[in-house]
Design a protein around this motif. Structure first.
Motif, PDB file in Angstrom:
ATOM      1  N   ASP A   1       0.807  -1.222   0.000  1.00 40.25           N
ATOM      2  CA  ASP A   1       0.000   0.000   0.000  1.00 40.25           C
ATOM      3  C   ASP A   1       0.841   1.274   0.000  1.00 40.25           C
ATOM      4  O   ASP A   1       0.361   2.333   0.399  1.00 40.25           O
ATOM      5  CB  ASP A   1      -0.957   0.002   1.203  1.00 40.25           C
ATOM      6  N   LYS A   2       2.078   1.182  -0.452  1.00 40.17           N
ATOM      7  CA  LYS A   2       2.941   2.357  -0.543  1.00 40.17           C
ATOM      8  C   LYS A   2       3.822   2.228  -1.772  1.00 40.17           C
ATOM      9  O   LYS A   2       4.307   1.139  -2.093  1.00 40.17           O
ATOM     10  CB  LYS A   2       3.796   2.497   0.711  1.00 40.17           C
ATOM     11  N   SER A   3       4.031   3.339  -2.463  1.00 37.39           N
ATOM     12  CA  SER A   3       4.844   3.306  -3.678  1.00 37.39           C
ATOM     13  C   SER A   3       6.331   3.279  -3.336  1.00 37.39           C
ATOM     14  O   SER A   3       6.746   3.703  -2.262  1.00 37.39           O
ATOM     15  CB  SER A   3       4.536   4.524  -4.549  1.00 37.39           C
TER      16      SER A   3
ATOM     17  N   THR B   1       6.233   0.143  -9.522  1.00 36.91           N
ATOM     18  CA  THR B   1       5.347   0.940  -8.686  1.00 36.91           C
ATOM     19  C   THR B   1       4.384   1.703  -9.578  1.00 36.91           C
ATOM     20  O   THR B   1       4.728   2.074 -10.705  1.00 36.91           O
ATOM     21  CB  THR B   1       6.154   1.911  -7.804  1.00 36.91           C
ATOM     22  N   ALA B   2       3.161   1.928  -9.093  1.00 35.66           N
ATOM     23  CA  ALA B   2       2.150   2.654  -9.865  1.00 35.66           C
ATOM     24  C   ALA B   2       0.993   3.033  -8.961  1.00 35.66           C
ATOM     25  O   ALA B   2       0.574   2.243  -8.106  1.00 35.66           O
ATOM     26  CB  ALA B   2       1.646   1.813 -11.040  1.00 35.66           C
TER      27      ALA B   2
ATOM     28  N   PHE C   1       4.680  -3.135  -6.329  1.00 31.37           N
ATOM     29  CA  PHE C   1       4.448  -4.525  -6.709  1.00 31.37           C
ATOM     30  C   PHE C   1       5.759  -5.297  -6.587  1.00 31.37           C
ATOM     31  O   PHE C   1       6.810  -4.828  -7.033  1.00 31.37           O
ATOM     32  CB  PHE C   1       3.913  -4.606  -8.139  1.00 31.37           C
ATOM     33  N   ALA C   2       5.663  -6.472  -5.985  1.00 33.70           N
ATOM     34  CA  ALA C   2       6.858  -7.279  -5.732  1.00 33.70           C
ATOM     35  C   ALA C   2       6.588  -8.730  -6.107  1.00 33.70           C
ATOM     36  O   ALA C   2       5.468  -9.234  -5.947  1.00 33.70           O
ATOM     37  CB  ALA C   2       7.260  -7.179  -4.260  1.00 33.70           C
TER      38      ALA C   2
END
Length: 313
Positions: free
Chosen positions: A267-269, A293-294, A299-300
């Motif tokens: 929940d964090k960029s 990130t977006a 995203f991982a």
């Protein structure tokens, strides 16, 4: 029986409001709104003993005998407000702080050294984390792809490790070379596994050896606190941010495993340069690797997929 000094008994709320917590830097509690005179006894006629309380907080004999042992009751009531209080959260150390410091010994920026211009600053292509003590590390596949595709300006791919661990007072860095074309890359999952040319365990110039990180394969519930650490494109100091697991992205799998985790969503960029950096829990286990990130999210690649990639030939 007649009583002297009959006053209204204060409520517990009044006591807590009247006796604030200890003033920082002093050895005594600050008492506001009370007469600072010495304790005065409360007495009734014919009573040889006394129940002590600050003036202005005196009670009556009638109220004092409502319980067995009136002296203990009144003194405990007053002293309970006198004791300094400490917030509950201040008594519990933040375990994430020590975990973050330990994780820094297992990560490194992916850079390019130039033999023709060694003093020229080079940008950070991404972040890597070690998976064994002999120089094997993981990073994002697109990080390695950018190095391979830029041979003219990237003469010597290097991961930089600190000679003296996490010491923040100086950036005493040591470059461990690797051959980008020798890295094993999964373009679909955007994962790359590389290995340094020299074995860090045999290099005497590195006082604090890189620490391999452990990859976790379990699925944590949404809302689980995590952190991620990585380098920025213009700096050699690692940055860390805390986040929570926002959810997961799944893809269709095999009949034995209908759904497979595609992405771990935070929940964090993240910031440019952190690609390949680890996402980890308070226990220090890596739950994912940053890729993109977006829209305020990061995203991982999930740890289960990372572990499967590392274990495969």
């Amino acid at each position: 029986m007649t009583l002297r000094n009959v006053q209204r008994r204060p409520s517990l709320r009044q006591l807590s409001d009247t006796f604030p917590s200890r003033v920082p830097g002093t050895g005594s509690a600050s008492v506001k709104g009370l007469d600072p005179a010495p304790l005065a006894p409360l007495r009734s006629e014919g009573d040889s003993g006394g129940i002590f309380a600050p003036r202005g907080l005196q009670s009556t004999r009638k109220s004092a005998v409502l319980v067995n042992g009136p002296r203990l009751f009144v003194s405990a009531l007053v002293c309970a407000g006198c004791l300094p209080t400490t917030p509950a959260h201040a008594q519990q150390p933040d375990q994430f702080i020590s975990t973050i410091e330990k994780m820094k010994t297992g990560i490194a920026p992916v850079t390019c050294a130039r033999a023709t211009a060694p003093n020229k600053n080079t940008g950070i292509h991404g972040t890597a984390f070690f998976i064994d003590t002999h120089g094997a590390f993981l990073t994002a596949g697109h990080v390695i792809k950018s190095i391979v595709g830029d041979k003219d300006s990237c003469e010597t791919p290097t991961v930089l490790v600190r000679v003296h661990g996490t010491a923040s007072e100086s950036l005493d860095l040591y470059g461990l070379k690797f051959v980008a074309s020798d890295c094993r890359v999964d373009e679909n999952d955007d994962i790359a596994r590389c290995k340094t040319v020299a074995d860090p365990t045999r290099d005497g110039k590195i006082a604090t050896k890189p620490v391999p990180l452990t990859i976790a394969t379990d699925i944590q519930p949404d809302g689980t606190p995590v952190a991620f650490t990585g380098f920025s494109v213009n700096g050699l100091t690692p940055y860390t941010a805390r986040a929570n697991i926002a959810g997961y992205q799944f893809v269709d799998g095999s009949p034995k495993e209908p759904l497979q985790i595609q992405m771990l969503v935070l929940d964090k960029s993240a910031w440019p340069g952190s690609s390949g950096g680890p996402v980890y829990g308070v226990d220090g286990r890596v739950t994912g690797m940053l890729l993109q990130t977006a829209s305020g999210l990061a995203f991982a690649r999930h740890g289960a997929r990372l572990n499967k990639f590392v274990s495969s030939p």
